[in-house]
Scaffold this motif. Structure first.
Motif, PDB file in Angstrom:
ATOM      1  N   LEU A  73       0.813  -1.214   0.000  1.00 42.62           N
ATOM      2  CA  LEU A  73       0.000   0.000   0.000  1.00 42.62           C
ATOM      3  C   LEU A  73       0.848   1.267   0.000  1.00 42.62           C
ATOM      4  O   LEU A  73       0.311   2.373   0.011  1.00 42.62           O
ATOM      5  N   GLN A 310      -8.376   4.214   4.153  1.00 42.76           N
ATOM      6  CA  GLN A 310      -8.449   4.904   2.858  1.00 42.76           C
ATOM      7  C   GLN A 310      -7.852   6.298   2.954  1.00 42.76           C
ATOM      8  O   GLN A 310      -7.101   6.740   2.078  1.00 42.76           O
ATOM      9  N   PHE A 313      -3.811   6.050   3.581  1.00 48.00           N
ATOM     10  CA  PHE A 313      -3.029   5.519   2.472  1.00 48.00           C
ATOM     11  C   PHE A 313      -3.267   6.274   1.166  1.00 48.00           C
ATOM     12  O   PHE A 313      -2.328   6.525   0.413  1.00 48.00           O
ATOM     13  N   ASN A 314      -4.506   6.641   0.895  1.00 47.92           N
ATOM     14  CA  ASN A 314      -4.857   7.122  -0.441  1.00 47.92           C
ATOM     15  C   ASN A 314      -5.209   8.602  -0.530  1.00 47.92           C
ATOM     16  O   ASN A 314      -5.382   9.114  -1.630  1.00 47.92           O
ATOM     17  N   LYS A 320       0.555   6.941   0.031  1.00 49.31           N
ATOM     18  CA  LYS A 320       0.846   6.671  -1.377  1.00 49.31           C
ATOM     19  C   LYS A 320       1.404   7.892  -2.087  1.00 49.31           C
ATOM     20  O   LYS A 320       2.270   7.777  -2.948  1.00 49.31           O
ATOM     21  N   THR A 365      -1.302  11.806  -9.199  1.00 50.69           N
ATOM     22  CA  THR A 365      -0.982  10.709  -8.286  1.00 50.69           C
ATOM     23  C   THR A 365      -2.196  10.146  -7.571  1.00 50.69           C
ATOM     24  O   THR A 365      -2.130   9.080  -6.977  1.00 50.69           O
ATOM     25  N   ASN A 366      -3.304  10.860  -7.600  1.00 50.35           N
ATOM     26  CA  ASN A 366      -4.532  10.382  -6.960  1.00 50.35           C
ATOM     27  C   ASN A 366      -5.674  11.216  -7.499  1.00 50.35           C
ATOM     28  O   ASN A 366      -5.488  12.372  -7.881  1.00 50.35           O
ATOM     29  N   TRP A 368     -10.259  11.778  -7.354  1.00 53.25           N
ATOM     30  CA  TRP A 368     -11.567  11.466  -6.777  1.00 53.25           C
ATOM     31  C   TRP A 368     -12.593  12.357  -7.455  1.00 53.25           C
ATOM     32  O   TRP A 368     -12.234  13.256  -8.235  1.00 53.25           O
TER      33      TRP A 368
END
Length: 454
Positions: A73, A310, A313-314, A320, A365-366, A368
Motif C-alpha cells: 500500500l 483509505q 493511504f490514499n 501513497k 498521483t490520486n 476522486w
C-alpha cells in the motif's frame, strides 16, 4: 493512548516556554543519523517516515502477511509493538530477529518499541523506562548489525498524566546513556509523557537537554497526536517549535478520531508534509476497548480498507502520495511500490535540458470525484541551477486547492510555480518535487509544462 490501555486525559494547558535551540555537531555513527531536523539513512539521504503501527506482540501470527500488505500500500516504515515481559509476554531475541528480517524482506524500515511502559505511574503494572532498557540489552544480539534498518523506540508513552510524569526528563536521559554505554549504535526514538501527547509540554521544554544527553546526538522525539491535538493551531505550534529549535521530531502515532477528542488529522498530514516530518498512523488492525475505528483494515484483510485506512493511504498528503523507499534498500529514493503513480502519464520531456536549464514532469498521483492530487518533478540539466520556475495553462478549468514545496500563483488558467527557499539549488541532473491538490471537472487532461532555471 489508543485501545483499552488508555487512561484519563486532563485539559490541554496553554502557553509554555519555547524549546531551547541546540547546536548538533556531526557524529560518526552507524545506520540512521540526525542532521538538524532531518533524519538521514545510512547512505546520508534524507528519510521521511511514512508508515503505520502494527501490534505484533498481540498478533504475531498476522505479521508476515501484514508487513507485505503494508508495503504494497506504499508505506516505507512500520512501527512494531513488542513486549518486555512486565505486562505482556516477552518477545525474545529469535522473534525480534524474525520481525527485522521480515521488515527487510519487504524493504520497510523497522521502528521497534516496548509497549509495556505505556502510562507508567497511572497504568497498573506498567514498566519503567529502566526496565525497557533492560529488555533492549537482553535482546542486543538480535539488534547488533541492524543499524541501517532498525530504529529503537525505547518505550511507548512512558508516563501517564500523574505526578510521575515529571520524572520523564531524568529517566529518558538515563535510558539513553545506558543504551549507549551498552554499545547500541542505533538511532534512538523517545516518546512523550502524558500518554504520548505531552500536554504538560515536558518533552517539548526539555528536548534540547535530552538530545544533548546522547553522546552520539542521534535521538529523535516522537509525539502522539490524538484528542489533545484537535486544532490546527495546536498542531502547527507544537511541531513548529521543534523545527525552530532545530530538533528532529516525528508523529509516532495519530488517528482520525479518539475517545479523548477528535484529532485534526488533515492538519497533521498537511503540516507533516510541509515541514518534512515523518508520521506513523495507528494502527493496521486489531484494536479493541472501544476504539476499533482506529483499524486501517478490517480483520487484517488489506482488501477491506476502512475509511481511516483509505484516508491515510490514499488521501491528500497520505502515504501513497508522499512515501519514498529508504535508499539503504538499493533504490534511488524513488516512490515505494504502491506509491505515487499516474492514471495520466507525465508530460514528456524532449531530450536533455540545456546546460543550466531544467525540465519538469507533471503526474496525477490520486483522483476522486471533483478533485485530484498531482506531483511536479523538476530536474536540472547538465549544469547546476540556483532556482526554477514552472509554468503551464490549465486545459480543462482545473484550480488549485492546496500546494506544498513550491510558491504557486495563478491568474485565470495560467499557473506559475517557483521553488521554495530550500529546494531551488539543484546539482546537475538532480531533482526536486512539489505537490498540489486541485479541483476538476469531468475532464482532467494534463497541461503542457515548461521549466525555466535561474
Amino acid at each position: 493512548m489508543k485501545a483499552k490501555w488508555w487512561g484519563g486525559l486532563a485539559a490541554v494547558l496553554t502557553a509554555a516556554a519555547a524549546v531551547l535551540t541546540l547546536a548538533q555537531p556531526a557524529q560518526a555513527a552507524a545506520g540512521f543519523t540526525v542532521s538538524g531536523t532531518r533524519i538521514l539513512d545510512a547512505n546520508g539521504n534524507t528519510f521521511l517516515m511514512r508508515g503505520v503501527n502494527h501490534a505484533h506482540t498481540w498478533y504475531a501470527g498476522q505479521t508476515t502477511t501484514s508487513l507485505a500488505a503494508i508495503k504494497a500500500l506504499g508505506a516505507n516504515t512500520v512501527r512494531v509493538v513488542l513486549a518486555s515481559g512486565q505486562r505482556w509476554t516477552k518477545n525474545e531475541s529469535a522473534d525480534v530477529t524474525n520481525v527485522i528480517n521480515q521488515c527487510k524482506a519487504n524493504r520497510l524500515i523497522c521502528v521497534l518499541e516496548v509497549h509495556d511502559t505505556t502510562g507508567y505511574g497511572e497504568q497498573a503494572g506498567a514498566a519503567t523506562l529502566a526496565q525497557a532498557v533492560d529488555y533492549w540489552i537482553s535482546i542486543k544480539s538480535a539488534l547488533t548489525g541492524q543499524e541501517n534498518y532498525v530504529i529503537l523506540n525505547i518505550g511507548n508513552e512512558p508516563y501517564g498524566n500523574g505526578t510521575a510524569a515529571a520524572g520523564w526528563t531524568a529517566d529518558t536521559k538515563s535510558a539513553i546513556s545506558r543504551l549507549r554505554a551498552a554499545g547500541f549504535q542505533h538511532q534512538i526514538m523517545v516518546d512523550a509523557p502524558n500518554w504520548g501527547q505531552d500536554w504538560q509540554f515536558i518533552m517539548r521544554d526539555n528536548a534540547a537537554s535530552v538530545f544533548a544527553a546522547d553522546p552520539q546526538r542521534n535521538t529523535v522525539f516522537s509525539i502522539h497526536m490524538y484528542g489533545v491535538f484537535d486544532t490546527a493551531a495546536e498542531i502547527n505550534d507544537y511541531l513548529g517549535r521543534f523545527q525552530s529549535a532545530g530538533l528532529p521530531i516525528v508523529v509516532g502515532e495519530f488517528g482520525h478520531d479518539h475517545s479523548d477528542g477528535n484529532p485534526d488529522e488533515e492538519t497533521i498530514l498537511a503540516t507533516s508534509q510541509r515541514l518534512g516530518i515523518g508520521y506513523l498512523g495507528w494502527s493496521w488492525s486489531g484494536n479493541g476497548g472501544g476504539v476499533e475505528y482506529l483499524d486501517m483494515v478490517t480483520n487484517f484483510n488489506p482488501a477491506q480498507l476502512t475509511s481511516w485506512g483509505q484516508r491515510l493511504f490514499n488521501g491528500a498528503n497520505g502515504i501513497k502520495a508522499t512515501s519514498r523507499e529508504a535508499s539503504v534498500f538499493g533504490g534511488t529514493n524513488s516512490p515505494s511500490p504502491g506509491g505515487p503513480s499516474s492514471s495520466n502519464p507525465p508530460s514528456p520531456s524532449t531530450g536533455n535540458p540545456p546546460a543550466g536549464g531544467c525540465t519538469a514532469t507533471y503526474a496525477v498521483t490520486n483522483s476522486w470525484t471533483g478533485g485530484f492530487q498531482g506531483t511536479v518533478t523538476v530536474k536540472a540539466g547538465t549544469s547546476a541551477i540556483t532556482g526554477w520556475t514552472v509554468t503551464w495553462t490549465w486545459p480543462d478549468g482545473q484550480r488549485f486547492t492546496n500546494s506544498w514545496n513550491a510558491t504557486v500563483s495563478s491568474s485565470g488558467e495560467t499557473v506559475t510555480a517557483r521553488n521554495a527557499a530550500y529546494n531551488g539549488r539543484l546539482a546537475a541532473g538532480a531533482e526536486a518535487a512539489w505537490g498540489f491538490t486541485a479541483s476538476r471537472g469531468t475532464s482532467n487532461n494534463n497541461p503542457a509544462v515548461t521549466c525555466a532555471a535561474a
